[in-house]
Scaffold this motif. Structure first.
Motif, short mmCIF file in Angstrom:
data_model
loop_
_atom_site.label_atom_id
_atom_site.label_comp_id
_atom_site.label_asym_id
_atom_site.label_seq_id
_atom_site.Cartn_x
_atom_site.Cartn_y
_atom_site.Cartn_z
N THR A 60 -38.27 -12.73 49.95
CA THR A 60 -37.78 -12.04 48.75
C THR A 60 -36.29 -12.22 48.52
O THR A 60 -35.70 -11.51 47.71
CB THR A 60 -38.09 -10.53 48.86
N ASN A 106 -40.46 -12.61 58.33
CA ASN A 106 -39.02 -12.31 58.25
C ASN A 106 -38.40 -12.27 59.65
O ASN A 106 -37.46 -11.51 59.91
CB ASN A 106 -38.79 -10.97 57.54
N THR A 125 -38.92 -6.45 55.79
CA THR A 125 -37.95 -6.99 54.83
C THR A 125 -37.02 -7.99 55.53
O THR A 125 -36.88 -7.95 56.75
CB THR A 125 -37.09 -5.88 54.21
N ASP A 284 -34.20 -7.08 48.95
CA ASP A 284 -35.65 -7.20 49.03
C ASP A 284 -36.36 -6.88 47.72
O ASP A 284 -37.59 -6.88 47.66
CB ASP A 284 -36.20 -6.32 50.15
#
Length: 382
Positions: A60, A106, A125, A284
């Motif tokens: 993201t 991540n 995230t 994010d």
């Protein structure tokens, strides 16, 4: 409305004098500490990745946002965020992956993976993943407490302070790990060769006005043209930037400030918020907070989708904030010239206008209307 000055004859300031850079030899891994202040900028770090992998596999965030998160999280914990980013490059293959870990985890440092299909830790995230990476490094390198919320699931499994140097990770972070720390530092050294850049700054060759402003976070030296110390700049001071020279900011008159992301940041303009529904987004994509109509935010970079307002946070371009480079303040009545070259109107003394573009001594006030810059009759504020 976003203005683009690129139709003018341009000179990209950041291609200046690459051949003049004399890189210092890479520090030996046995003498390089994991703890310390970052030296590189997120632009250098992101550019280096894209030169080697134009399509990094991230979830993201952009590569520049991820680099900024590394710098900011490293600063909070006292870890070299720029070298940690180099380690992430090494672990992920320039964020191309291909091993046991997948981008959706991540997990930029292979935390918890042991090979043979073991994927290791998942983080919700990018910020959490970076925080875990930085914390894991701190566990090895220091006995100091954490200053950020614990995200590293293996933090308490590490004997604190056992590996203060990057070479001390050999055989610990990776097994057998021969030369592991040296490989990370080699990536960092290559990354440091990327010329300092000021994002989205395009200039005609006869540009005489500042292009950005440095915000000082911690005491830094300003060097005189002969290379000697001129003075120290203190926290919360700001100074105009006219371009770059190698890895230093040109602050006018031949004076330089060596770039150091942990001690300064350069912003290139501002956005004026018009839509009352505008919000600031976290890296994010979650909402950080609403922004009031009429609020002005510093901009560090932008693209067609978003304006970066620092630390990986951004405002959506779809909200149509008004981006401008600076403002011009008039100390005398001044003629405003229409796109056809005729005088359109007179701008009154003691008023000011936003500046959307610069071409030599011509300041674009929007819609193709310009004024001729005269330092005796006006003041430019970037």
């Amino acid at each position: 409305m976003l203005k683009d000055t690129r139709p003018y004859p341009l000179l990209l300031v950041t291609v200046l004098l690459l051949s003049f850079i004399i890189p210092t030899p890479p520090a030996k891994a046995e003498s390089m500490s994991i703890m310390g202040s970052s030296m590189l900028t997120s632009k250098q770090m992101g550019d280096y990745v894209l030169l080697n992998n134009p399509t990094p596999k991230l979830t993201t965030v952009t590569i520049y946002q991820l680099a900024e998160i590394y710098l900011e999280t490293g600063r909070k914990e006292g870890v070299r965020g720029d070298i940690a980013f180099a380690q992430a490059i090494h672990e992920t293959g320039f964020f191309n992956y291909g091993g046991d870990v997948v981008p959706q985890q991540n997990n930029y440092a292979g935390i918890g993976t042991t090979g043979g299909g073991v994927k290791g830790a998942y983080f919700s995230t990018p910020e959490e993943g970076v925080r875990a990476h930085i914390q894991h490094l701190k566990a090895y390198a220091s006995t100091e407490p954490l200053y950020t919320e614990l995200a590293d699931p293996r933090f308490k499994l590490v004997k604190r302070g056992i590996a203060p140097l990057w070479s001390d990770l050999n055989g610990r972070w990776a097994v057998p790990g021969r030369g592991y720390g040296e490989k990370v530092l080699e990536i960092h050294f290559d990354m440091a060769k990327i010329t300092l850049a000021i994002p989205k700054v395009y200039l005609p060759a006869n540009h005489k006005l500042p292009v950005a402003k440095l915000m000082i976070k911690s005491e830094v030296p300003m060097l005189a043209p002969d290379g000697s110390l001129f003075k120290m700049l203190n926290k919360d001071e700001s100074i105009r930037v006219y371009g770059v020279l190698g890895n230093s900011y040109d602050v006018g008159g031949g004076y330089l400030i060596e770039a150091n992301s942990s001690k300064m940041s350069a912003y290139i303009g501002r956005i004026l918020i018009k839509d009352s529904k505008t919000v600031i987004y976290s890296p994010d994509g979650s909402v950080l907070r609403p922004v009031l109509s009429g609020e002005a935010l510093r901009v560090y970079d932008y693209d067609e989708e978003a304006y970066q307002v620092g630390g990986g946070y951004y405002v959506s371009a779809a909200d149509k904030p008004i981006y401008h480079l600076g403002r011009i303040q008039f100390s005398a009545d001044t003629a405003m010239i229409s796109p056809d070259g005729t005088v359109y109107s007179t701008l009154k003394k003691n008023t000011e206008s936003r500046v959307y573009g610069i071409n030599g001594n011509q300041l674009d006030l929007g819609g193709g209307y310009t004024v001729t810059y005269d330092p005796q009759q006006m003041k430019y504020v970037n």
